[in-house]
Design a protein around this motif. Structure first.
Motif, short mmCIF file in Angstrom:
data_model
loop_
_atom_site.label_atom_id
_atom_site.label_comp_id
_atom_site.label_asym_id
_atom_site.label_seq_id
_atom_site.Cartn_x
_atom_site.Cartn_y
_atom_site.Cartn_z
N PRO A 101 83.40 4.13 52.60
CA PRO A 101 84.76 3.67 52.27
C PRO A 101 84.93 2.19 52.64
O PRO A 101 84.13 1.66 53.41
N ASP A 102 85.96 1.58 52.09
CA ASP A 102 86.21 0.18 52.46
C ASP A 102 86.82 0.12 53.87
O ASP A 102 86.98 1.15 54.54
N ALA A 103 87.19 -1.07 54.30
CA ALA A 103 87.63 -1.25 55.69
C ALA A 103 89.11 -0.95 55.89
O ALA A 103 89.62 -0.97 57.01
N SER A 104 89.84 -0.62 54.80
CA SER A 104 91.31 -0.50 54.88
C SER A 104 91.78 0.69 55.72
O SER A 104 92.87 0.69 56.26
N GLY A 105 90.94 1.73 55.80
CA GLY A 105 91.37 2.95 56.48
C GLY A 105 92.24 3.82 55.60
O GLY A 105 92.75 4.86 56.03
N GLY A 106 92.42 3.43 54.35
CA GLY A 106 93.29 4.19 53.45
C GLY A 106 92.54 5.09 52.48
O GLY A 106 93.17 5.80 51.69
N GLN A 107 91.22 5.06 52.50
CA GLN A 107 90.45 5.89 51.57
C GLN A 107 90.00 7.18 52.24
O GLN A 107 89.84 7.24 53.46
N VAL A 108 89.82 8.21 51.41
CA VAL A 108 89.41 9.51 51.92
C VAL A 108 87.95 9.75 51.54
O VAL A 108 87.59 9.57 50.38
N VAL A 109 87.11 10.11 52.50
CA VAL A 109 85.73 10.46 52.17
C VAL A 109 85.67 11.94 51.84
O VAL A 109 86.16 12.78 52.60
N LEU A 110 85.10 12.25 50.68
CA LEU A 110 84.96 13.66 50.27
C LEU A 110 83.48 14.02 50.37
O LEU A 110 82.66 13.61 49.54
N SER A 111 83.13 14.73 51.45
CA SER A 111 81.73 15.10 51.67
C SER A 111 81.45 16.46 51.04
O SER A 111 82.18 17.43 51.26
N LEU A 112 80.35 16.53 50.28
CA LEU A 112 80.02 17.78 49.59
C LEU A 112 79.06 18.64 50.40
O LEU A 112 78.60 19.68 49.94
N SER A 113 78.76 18.21 51.64
CA SER A 113 77.64 18.82 52.37
C SER A 113 77.82 20.31 52.68
O SER A 113 76.83 21.01 52.90
N ARG A 114 79.08 20.81 52.70
CA ARG A 114 79.23 22.25 52.99
C ARG A 114 79.12 23.11 51.71
O ARG A 114 79.13 24.33 51.78
N MET A 115 79.02 22.44 50.56
CA MET A 115 78.80 23.19 49.31
C MET A 115 77.31 23.08 48.98
O MET A 115 76.90 22.28 48.15
N ASN A 116 76.49 23.88 49.70
CA ASN A 116 75.05 23.65 49.62
C ASN A 116 74.25 24.86 49.14
O ASN A 116 73.05 24.96 49.39
N ALA A 117 74.90 25.76 48.44
CA ALA A 117 74.19 26.99 48.03
C ALA A 117 73.21 26.74 46.88
O ALA A 117 73.45 25.90 46.02
#
Ligand code: FAD
Ligand code: MLT
Ligand code: ZN
Length: 458
Positions: free
Chosen positions: A77-93
């Motif tokens: 993400p950028d440095a603003s602190g306003g973006q959301v990281v969407l991690s897909l790591s728990r959808m690993n089937a």
């Protein structure tokens, strides 16, 4: 909104603590740092769709993230602190492996090496191979259209994708999880998402093509005086072995020098010029004899000056380790600027010469760590420089030579945030406008991975 997200994903699905979020906000090189409003870890496509709807309504930007191995800081993400990281790591089937139809269906968070191992258990090959395959996830691999060492034989990731499930910027689910080799029913929309680096939609699942696992694999390491001889070797081996060549990596003496310095591993061939790591694979007998015959010819004709063929699994692993450790050795050496470039294959030696001398003229202290997928015309022309030298200036020197040879400023790593200005500089106006047109159509609010690939527009 965070409360609503917690209700949706549960407490473990929403990270807001700074320390918990830190690994998601820094790249593997530890050179790109951002800040996120939160990190979301959904467990299903339904949850991803709900997140996207919420963010769309609230106008919150999303940064999709897989294994965070991007070579272009594409998942930070950028440095603003306003973006959301969407991690897909728990959808690993791994949803299914079909050894007859030769397909594998995976959720986006499945690690590439895990998917490859599952295919191998069924005697099938998923031929996408590169140094970060133990961390990179299928969603990231698809979204970067990853290349690697087997492209010469099997093509880029795009060639392996049969079906995709994608969640769009507004939460619409596009369900194209099809196991079809042939499907000309209308526009092949999945192609637009492959390699789009999270700027158009979230890949939540994929169906990939498999191949029969080759019965025989032969690995050889050779030394050649220069890249021109490297290409002569490629031609000779292709004449000898046809399409059995599955990897052809050209490696500078400098690159192996770094590996020796930082890992103590030495190439088992004599030579102080360049090296070629060659892999051939097939299921018919006679492969080894073919490689031996090619190697003998190359040595007799002076195309190669020395060579070894791996005699065991451990020797094969040791040769590949020399190649795969180059990136880490480069990281240990200090500051490096990556140039993941491609030129038409016959132009590779001239490009290497021209780019090296252009750099030597403008930046005498720069050192070139050149290695890569010569069989694809793709070289990693990485430049080691002191910290006071500007990245932009070095990039321009190298990329101008790439452009002069009709090449690309990103062969396989993508644009991410590193190369946005370079893409804008080297791609033609109409091509860029067409790309913006696609972006506006699929992401009208500009919320999908902003600042990556394309510069923001008004
Ligand atoms: P990330 O780094 O997490 O993300 C990459 C991009 O994809 C970002 O823009 C991100 O926003 C987006 N993204 C991730 N997941 C999704 C999703 N589910 N939906 C939508 N967008 C998504 N690459 C090569 O091509 N060839 C190589 O030879 C190669 N060698 C490497 C060697 C090393 C040691 C390392 C560290 C990296 C190497 N890479 C190589 C780069 C990298 O591994 C690939 O780009 C990989 O495909 C990225 O996968 P990832 O899951 O880590 O994605
Ligand atoms: C590789 O092929 O090992 C990576 O893509 C290159 C790099 O480290 O620049
Ligand atoms: Zn590479």
């Amino acid at each position: 909104m965070i409360d609503e997200l917690r209700r949706l994903l549960g407490d473990s699905g929403v990270l807001t603590d700074r320390a918990d979020m830190a690994p998601f906000c820094t790249d593997w090189k530890n050179t790109s740092h951002g800040a996120a409003a939160c990190v979301l870890r959904p467990k299903s496509t339904i949850e991803v769709a709900a997140i996207m709807r919420l963010c769309h309504q609230a106008g919150v930007p999303i940064v999709p993230q897989g294994g965070n191995t991007s070579m272009a800081a594409g998942a930070i993400p950028d440095a603003s602190g306003g973006q959301v990281v969407l991690s897909l790591s728990r959808m690993n089937a791994i949803r299914a492996v079909d050894p007859v139809g030769m397909t594998i269906e995976l959720e986006a968070g499945c690690i590439l090496a895990t998917a490859k191992a599952a295919a191998l258990e069924h005697g099938r090959l998923l031929p996408i191979s590169f140094g970060a395959e133990g961390s990179a996830q299928i969603g990231g691999v698809v979204s970067t259209n990853a290349g690697g060492v087997n492209v010469l034989r099997y093509g880029m990731t795009r060639q392996m994708v049969l079906g995709l499930e994608v969640v769009g910027a507004d939460g619409t689910v596009l369900s194209g999880v099809r196991h079809l080799r042939k499907d000309n029913a209308g526009y092949d929309w999945k192609q637009i998402f492959i390699g789009s680096e999270g700027t158009l939609g979230i890949v939540t699942a994929a169906v990939l093509r498999l191949l029969p696992k080759p019965r025989y694999v032969v690995t050889a390491l050779l030394s050649v005086p220069d890249p021109q001889h490297g290409l002569a070797l490629l031609k000779l081996m292709q004449d000898e072995l046809g399409d059995a060549i599955s990897a052809f990596e050209l490696i500078s003496g400098f690159s192996f020098g770094l590996v020796e310095k930082h890992f103590g591993a030495k190439a088992p061939v004599v030579g102080d010029g360049w090296f070629v790591l060659l892999e051939a694979s097939a299921s018919v007998v006679g492969l080894r004899e073919g490689v031996e015959a090619g190697l003998e010819k190359a040595l007799t004709e002076g195309i190669a000056t020395d060579g070894v063929i791996a005699e065991s699994e451990s020797q094969t692993r040791a040769i590949w380790a020399l190649r795969e450790q180059i990136t880490e050795a480069e990281l240990k050496e200090g500051r490096s600027l990556k140039h993941d470039v491609s030129v038409p294959i016959p132009s590779l030696p001239a490009f290497l010469q021209d780019a090296t001398s252009a750099l030597a003229t403008s930046f005498p202290l720069a050192k070139v760590n050149a290695f890569g997928h010569a069989g694809d015309g793709n070289v990693h022309f990485n430049v080691l420089v002191p910290s006071d030298v500007g990245a932009r200036e070095i990039n321009r020197v190298v990329h101008d030579v790439v452009a002069a040879h009709g090449g690309s400023i990103s062969a396989e790593h993508g644009i991410g945030s590193y190369r946005v200005a370079e893409l804008a500089h080297y791609r033609s106006g109409p091509e860029l406008e067409f790309a913006r047109h696609i972006k506006r159509s699929l992401d009208p609010l500009g919320l999908m991975n902003p600042g990556k690939v394309l510069a923001p527009w008004d």
